[in-house]
Structures are given as structure tokens and as C-alpha cells.
Design an enzyme around this catalytic site. Structure first.
Site, PDB file in Angstrom:
ATOM      1  N   PHE A 159      84.777  25.546 -26.849  1.00  0.00           N
ATOM      2  CA  PHE A 159      84.032  24.367 -27.445  1.00  0.00           C
ATOM      3  C   PHE A 159      82.879  23.946 -26.444  1.00  0.00           C
ATOM      4  O   PHE A 159      82.598  22.901 -26.016  1.00  0.00           O
ATOM      5  CB  PHE A 159      84.827  23.233 -27.909  1.00  0.00           C
ATOM      6  CG  PHE A 159      85.776  23.360 -28.863  1.00  0.00           C
ATOM      7  CD1 PHE A 159      85.722  24.442 -29.919  1.00  0.00           C
ATOM      8  CD2 PHE A 159      87.092  22.564 -28.795  1.00  0.00           C
ATOM      9  CE1 PHE A 159      86.578  24.484 -30.923  1.00  0.00           C
ATOM     10  CE2 PHE A 159      87.845  22.609 -29.831  1.00  0.00           C
ATOM     11  CZ  PHE A 159      87.846  23.773 -30.920  1.00  0.00           C
ATOM     12  N   GLU A 245      78.855  10.174 -18.842  1.00  0.00           N
ATOM     13  CA  GLU A 245      79.152  11.071 -20.182  1.00  0.00           C
ATOM     14  C   GLU A 245      79.189  10.391 -21.536  1.00  0.00           C
ATOM     15  O   GLU A 245      78.563  10.510 -22.596  1.00  0.00           O
ATOM     16  CB  GLU A 245      80.274  12.102 -19.855  1.00  0.00           C
ATOM     17  CG  GLU A 245      80.382  12.957 -20.964  1.00  0.00           C
ATOM     18  CD  GLU A 245      81.703  13.939 -21.062  1.00  0.00           C
ATOM     19  OE1 GLU A 245      81.961  14.599 -21.883  1.00  0.00           O
ATOM     20  OE2 GLU A 245      82.163  13.887 -20.018  1.00  0.00           O
ATOM     21  N   ARG A 271      60.948   5.174 -53.158  1.00  0.00           N
ATOM     22  CA  ARG A 271      61.514   5.628 -54.486  1.00  0.00           C
ATOM     23  C   ARG A 271      61.984   4.560 -55.692  1.00  0.00           C
ATOM     24  O   ARG A 271      62.216   3.308 -55.284  1.00  0.00           O
ATOM     25  CB  ARG A 271      63.088   5.968 -54.022  1.00  0.00           C
ATOM     26  CG  ARG A 271      63.916   6.670 -55.112  1.00  0.00           C
ATOM     27  CD  ARG A 271      63.260   8.321 -55.600  1.00  0.00           C
ATOM     28  NE  ARG A 271      64.259   8.837 -56.410  1.00  0.00           N
ATOM     29  CZ  ARG A 271      63.897   9.810 -57.296  1.00  0.00           C
ATOM     30  NH1 ARG A 271      62.954  10.548 -56.903  1.00  0.00           N
ATOM     31  NH2 ARG A 271      64.904  10.446 -57.958  1.00  0.00           N
ATOM     32  N   LEU A 340      71.997   6.072 -50.065  1.00  0.00           N
ATOM     33  CA  LEU A 340      70.884   5.633 -50.606  1.00  0.00           C
ATOM     34  C   LEU A 340      69.875   6.607 -51.130  1.00  0.00           C
ATOM     35  O   LEU A 340      68.923   6.253 -51.800  1.00  0.00           O
ATOM     36  CB  LEU A 340      70.222   4.640 -49.626  1.00  0.00           C
ATOM     37  CG  LEU A 340      71.456   3.416 -49.717  1.00  0.00           C
ATOM     38  CD1 LEU A 340      70.869   2.514 -48.478  1.00  0.00           C
ATOM     39  CD2 LEU A 340      71.729   2.600 -50.979  1.00  0.00           C
ATOM     40  N   GLY A 343      71.058  12.064 -54.676  1.00  0.00           N
ATOM     41  CA  GLY A 343      70.832  13.617 -54.625  1.00  0.00           C
ATOM     42  C   GLY A 343      70.288  14.218 -53.673  1.00  0.00           C
ATOM     43  O   GLY A 343      70.754  15.422 -52.888  1.00  0.00           O
ATOM     44  N   GLY A 367      85.985  12.809 -25.440  1.00  0.00           N
ATOM     45  CA  GLY A 367      87.297  12.149 -25.510  1.00  0.00           C
ATOM     46  C   GLY A 367      87.053  11.463 -27.068  1.00  0.00           C
ATOM     47  O   GLY A 367      86.167  10.619 -27.353  1.00  0.00           O
TER      48      GLY A 367
END
Length: 383
Positions: A159, A245, A271, A340, A343, A367
Site C-alpha cells: 500500500f 501526517e 435541478r 442529492l 442517479g 492510522g
């Protein structure tokens, strides 16, 4: 309520960062995701614009800027366009790797490594996590054994952010199993070191453009001159660097939440459903009111942490609180933003969808948030 963290110099710097993002980031984001890699040209362009290695002293080619508010500006402007992978890569370089070098490198090491962090020519990584040791770093198995004028490293790390592109990697390894917390040390492994190799780019849920890899050390011979700090000092150095960090991760969560809330407000203002704007429905309005309040209150705490860091008084516990709170809030805001958007919130062409998959790691790396709670819990018992 607007943040009062910034002054005129920071506002001017924000214009420079915004121009860089418009020219060098926005046009490339889709390609970065498909390549699973951010090209080196972008790093070099960022260096040329003075966006990398801000804390590198002037004698090594940097601006010597220790006011962390300028780093917050960079994070904020990158978050506006949803380039979380770039944000993660830059933060690993400046907030983690460079921070270790500035704290612990000797004069010869500083001369060798610091100039590249200011120009973007050097990309760094930090290798701590292993397959069997994540938050519990005392359980790592990678070892370093002295052999003449070198140390021989064996083990693997996983990672690792910037793992594919990194020119140098700070490796956390065991040097004495019997020495407890004094049994860990840091080694700078450079590209081309015999016995050092990289695995494939890991296929992650989000942050697709961020190169993340497994690193292997098979009798890797690291010169004694590449020991960072003192042998046995690694665990203590890690504890010193964790506040920055975790603050960086908390800031990333905060500015992402702010950006997503702005995108969502723009959407619900335009919208329409059932003859009126979505934002006019009371249920939607109450959700937005709660989120806006939470984001502004959170910003006040993050701003305070930045000021404390600048003053040298930010504690590990307060940084843990910042990371815990801001990343949890980030998840809540983004989840509401997707909902909100309806789709469209599930379509990757909308930045809120990309933010949804990119943000999940925030509660894990640096962490886990469960570890942050444990840190805060232990501090409460000491009070």
C-alpha cells in the site's frame, strides 16, 4: 462564516495554484485514471511553479517557507476539481517524506536529496505498512542487518503511495528485536539499489491515478550513509511526524467536504422536480443546512490546528481528533451529495461520484479512525 486562516499572500498564492490546476491538472485527470499514474511532467511543472518542497531551505533551492497555510492553499485548490490522487501524492511528498528529511537528514544527505523536492525531479515514498502490519507497526517483519559499510534489508511493504514513481523510499525496518521501541530504524532506499524491486500497481477502489505499489527488499544493500537519523530512533521519529501526517489527512477531508458541498449546492439550485428546484424541498434544505453548519464548525477546528502546527504546539492527540472528525464528516457530506444528485451521483462523469470512491481510504490510512479514537481515549484517561 468564511475561514479567516489566510492573509493577502495566501490569496495571491491561491491564484497561482488555481492557474496550475486549470492548465496542468484538469485536462489530464481522465488520462491519469486510465494510466493509473500521474505523469512526471506534472510533478516538474508543479516544481517550476513553486508548488512543491515549500519547506526546502533556500540553500538547497527551495523557498524555505514554513508557514503551513500555503500547503493548505494547495490542498484546497486541488480539491476544487476533485483531483484527490494528485493531492495524496503531493501530500506524501511534502508532508511526510520531506518532513522526515528536514527533521533527521544530516548535512550531506540534505545536500543530496532536498534540491529535487523543490524542483519536482525527486518523488518520495514512505514504506511502513506490511501485509501483516498496518496500524500496529511494532509487528513489522522487514529487517535490516549491518554488513560492513552497508545495511542489508529483507522484507516487503505494501500500500505504498508513490510506490511506482518514487526515486527514494524511506523504509521502516527492525534493527534489533530485543530493543523494544528502540529496535526500529529508518533507511533511505534509492532507485537502482541492488535487491530493491517494485511489484505491480495495486488496483484500488478509488484514487485510481495515485500509483500505489508493493515494494520488495531481497538482500537490498543500503549504504550506511543512507541511514536516516540514528539507528534505533525510527519509532520515535515516526511519533514526531505523525501529527503533520494526520493533520494533512484531516485537511484533505475538510477541503473535499467543502468542494463536494459546493458542487451539490450548485446542482440542487438548478435541478428541478415536481415543478420546483430540488433545493427548495424542506427535506433537502434541512440536510444541506446541517451539512453547511457541520462543515463550517469543522473548519474552525482545522484552522486552529494549522495555527497550532505553525506555532509548534500541535499535539498528536489534537491531530488525531482533526483526522477523525474531518474524514468522518467528509464521508457524510459526500454520501449526501451522491444522494442529492440522484442517479447522476452514481455516474463517474460527475465529480461527486469520483469523490465518493476516492474518499473511503481517508478513514483508513494514516492510522485507521478506530486507532484515532483509541489515541483520544487513552489521553482522556491520563487527564
Amino acid at each position: 462564516m468564511r475561514t479567516d486562516l489566510f492573509e493577502a499572500d495566501h490569496e495571491l498564492f491561491a491564484q497561482t495554484v488555481r492557474g496550475f490546476v486549470e492548465r496542468h491538472v484538469v485536462p489530464k485527470m481522465e488520462k491519469w485514471d486510465s494510466d493509473r499514474l500521474i505523469d512526471r511532467e506534472t510533478w516538474l511543472a508543479a516544481g517550476e511553479q513553486g508548488l512543491l518542497g515549500l519547506a526546502v531551505p533556500e540553500q538547497y533551492g527551495g523557498p524555505g517557507e514554513t508557514d503551513y497555510r500555503f500547503r493548505v492553499v494547495i490542498q484546497s485548490e486541488i480539491a476544487r476539481v476533485g483531483a484527490s490522487a494528485l493531492q495524496s501524492g503531493f501530500s506524501t511528498n511534502d508532508d511526510i517524506v520531506l518532513n522526515y528529511l528536514l527533521r533527521h537528514a544530516d548535512p550531506a544527505q540534505r545536500e543530496r536529496w532536498l534540491p529535487g523536492f523543490a524542483t519536482g525531479a525527486t518523488i518520495g515514498a514512505i514504506a511502513m505498512t506490511e501485509a501483516g502490519a498496518g496500524s500496529d507497526l511494532r509487528a513489522i517483519q522487514t529487517t535490516a542487518v549491518r554488513d560492513g559499510d552497508a545495511w542489508v534489508l529483507n522484507g516487503s511493504k505494501t500500500f505504498i503511495t508513490n510506490g511506482i514513481l518514487a526515486d527514494l523510499v524511506i523504509v521502516f525496518a527492525v534493527t534489533d528485536r530485543q530493543a523494544g521501541s528502540r529496535g526500529f530504524s529508518l533507511f533511505v532506499v534509492e532507485e537502482g539499489t541492488p535487491g530493491f524491486s517494485r511489484g505491480r500497481k495495486l488496483d484500488k477502489v478509488g484514487l485510481h491515478a495515485q500509483d500505489t505499489a508493493v515494494l520488495f527488499f531481497d538482500n537490498a544493500r543500503v549504504p550506511a550513509a543512507n541511514v536516516l537519523g540514528e539507528i534505533g530512533g525510527g519509532f520515535g521519529y515516526l511519533m514526531q511526524s505523525l501529527p503533520l501526517e494526520r493533520l494533512g489527512i484531516g485537511i484533505a477531508g475538510q477541503v473535499s467536504a467543502e468542494a463536494v458541498l459546493d458542487w451539490t449546492l450548485d446542482y440542487v439550485r438548478e435541478r428541478k422536480a415536481f415543478g420546483k428546484r430540488i433545493g427548495e424541498f424542506q427535506g433537502v434544505g434541512f440536510t444541506l443546512a446541517e451539512l453547511q453548519t457541520a462543515v463550517e464548525v469543522s473548519r474552525a477546528y482545522i484552522d486552529r490546528c494549522v495555527r497550532e502546527y505553525n506555532a509548534g504546539t500541535l499535539t498528536a492527540v489534537d491531530a488525531a481528533k482533526a483526522k477523525l472528525w474531518a474524514t468522518e464528516l467528509q464521508g457524510k457530506v459526500i454520501d449526501a451529495g451522491v444522494q442529492l444528485h440522484g442517479g447522476y451521483g452514481y455516474m463517474m462523469e460527475y465529480p461527486v461520484a469520483k469523490a465518493y470512491i476516492d474518499a473511503r481510504i481517508q478513514r483508513i490510512y494514516g492510522g485507521t479512525n478506530e486507532i484515532m479514537k483509541e489515541i483520544i481515549h487513552r489521553d482522556l484517561l491520563r487527564s
